[in-house]
Design an enzyme around this catalytic site. Structure first.
Site, PDB file in Angstrom:
ATOM      1  CD  GLU A 116      42.220  49.319  46.748  1.00  0.00           C
ATOM      2  OE1 GLU A 116      41.358  49.710  47.562  1.00  0.00           O
ATOM      3  OE2 GLU A 116      42.101  49.419  45.519  1.00  0.00           O
ATOM      4  CG  HIS A 139      43.222  43.411  46.394  1.00  0.00           C
ATOM      5  ND1 HIS A 139      42.055  42.979  45.804  1.00  0.00           N
ATOM      6  CD2 HIS A 139      43.721  44.365  45.569  1.00  0.00           C
ATOM      7  CE1 HIS A 139      41.864  43.661  44.682  1.00  0.00           C
ATOM      8  NE2 HIS A 139      42.863  44.501  44.521  1.00  0.00           N
ATOM      9  CG  HIS A 141      44.235  42.519  40.212  1.00  0.00           C
ATOM     10  ND1 HIS A 141      45.017  43.551  39.731  1.00  0.00           N
ATOM     11  CD2 HIS A 141      43.573  43.034  41.290  1.00  0.00           C
ATOM     12  CE1 HIS A 141      44.840  44.637  40.463  1.00  0.00           C
ATOM     13  NE2 HIS A 141      43.983  44.354  41.429  1.00  0.00           N
ATOM     14  CD  GLU A 169      41.094  19.249  48.875  1.00  0.00           C
ATOM     15  OE1 GLU A 169      42.099  19.964  48.864  1.00  0.00           O
ATOM     16  OE2 GLU A 169      40.815  18.460  49.786  1.00  0.00           O
ATOM     17  CG  HIS A 210      39.498  45.530  41.236  1.00  0.00           C
ATOM     18  ND1 HIS A 210      39.586  46.874  41.516  1.00  0.00           N
ATOM     19  CD2 HIS A 210      40.690  45.002  41.636  1.00  0.00           C
ATOM     20  CE1 HIS A 210      40.779  47.138  42.035  1.00  0.00           C
ATOM     21  NE2 HIS A 210      41.459  46.026  42.123  1.00  0.00           N
TER      22      HIS A 210
HETATM   23  O1  2HA Z   1      47.201  48.776  44.246  1.00  0.00           O
HETATM   24  O2  2HA Z   1      45.309  46.293  43.231  1.00  0.00           O
HETATM   25  O3  2HA Z   1      43.205  47.722  43.855  1.00  0.00           O
HETATM   26  C1  2HA Z   1      46.821  48.033  43.198  1.00  0.00           C
HETATM   27  C2  2HA Z   1      45.485  47.474  43.350  1.00  0.00           C
HETATM   28  C3  2HA Z   1      44.377  48.394  43.613  1.00  0.00           C
HETATM   29 ZN    ZN Z   2      43.317  45.673  42.875  1.00  0.00          ZN
END
Ligand code: 2HA
Ligand code: ZN
Length: 270
Positions: A116, A139, A141, A169, A210
């Site tokens: 990414e 990033h 999940h 908040e 995602h």
């Molecule tokens: O690399 O989260 O979006 C793992 C990820 C890809």
């Molecule tokens: Zn990801």
């Protein structure tokens, strides 16, 4: 030279990745972090004139020439960062061509930066224009934010307002709101460009079905940003199927703006 594993930025990176894993945000090889470093921070620990490998990034980022980034490795597990930082992380410098990453530390088993990287570097470019003190793109999940993208309208104003209404908040922590991308193929320059475009107006960008991207000045602040949005999404997922008897009104939000000296995104409050 000092021991790089004791550098404050390295200690903080390892702790952050470990904490993100502990929060359940980074299963398996999920998630990635990039931390922009100053050369002054790095050259106490490594000889920056020694390039270990040159790795093409696949896109041009002239605005980042000469910038250093500590970046999680592709295929690496956040769970393992603490046990072997040198294999799971790397420090790259963007070469003068703007499209080559010069590896100056890490990826010790022959690996390379996260798939990414386009979304990270393009987001850095945009956030640095808004705030030159922006150093982090993160990033991950988080389950509730992800869940929300299956059941909530993806309109950015509607999505943001729902999150703001879930905890007092929220509007204080992310008055700029949350931008939302539809499902797109990850790891591509296209999703990188789309994410960076969304980063012009908010520090949080949801990737539907995602995960989420966050940007901030340091690892703590960026972690806290995602943590707050994820907490709000958790509350939403607990109540979404129940009759809602009470909420945080727009009038209350305006009071929060005054009390905490923040300004909600234009047009997002009535
Ligand atoms: O690399 O989260 O979006 C793992 C990820 C890809
Ligand atoms: Zn990801």
């Amino acid at each position: 030279m000092k021991n790089i594993l004791e550098a404050p930025f390295m200690v903080e990176m390892v702790r952050t990745a470990t904490n993100m894993y502990a929060h359940g945000w980074d299963e398996r090889n999920g998630g990635n972090i990039s931390l922009r470093l100053n050369e002054d921070d790095v050259d106490d620990y490594i000889d920056v004139s020694k390039v270990i490998r040159r790795i093409p990034t696949g896109f041009r980022a002239p605005a980042l020439v000469g910038e250093y980034f500590l970046v999680t490795g592709t295929g690496k597990y956040f769970k393992n960062v603490q046990y072997d930082p040198a294999a799971n992380l790397g420090i790259i410098r963007i070469a003068t061509d703007g499209e080559t990453a010069e590896l100056i530390w890490g990826y010790s088993d022959g690996g390379q930066f996260t798939s990414e990287l386009p979304a990270h570097l393009m987001s850095h470019v945009q956030r640095m224009k808004v705030d030159p003190r922006n150093h982090v793109v993160m990033h991950c999940h988080p389950a509730n934010l992800l869940a929300m993208t299956y059941v909530h309208d993806l309109d950015e104003r509607a999505f943001t307002r729902t999150l703001w209404q879930m905890c007092t908040e929220c509007i204080v922590v992310f008055p700029d709101g949350v931008n939302v991308l539809p499902w797109m193929l990850c790891g591509t320059n296209e999703i990188g460009e789309a994410t960076a475009e969304k980063m012009k107006t908010a520090r949080l960008v949801v990737w539907s079905q995602h995960g989420i991207y966050g940007a901030g000045r340091d690892l703590d602040e960026t972690f806290g940003l995602i943590e707050t949005a994820e907490k709000a999404a958790e509350i939403y997922m607990k109540i979404a199927h129940l009759p809602r008897l009470n909420t945080i009104s727009d009038d209350a939000m305006h009071q929060l703006e005054v009390r905490f000296g923040v300004k909600a995104r234009d047009g997002y409050l009535d």
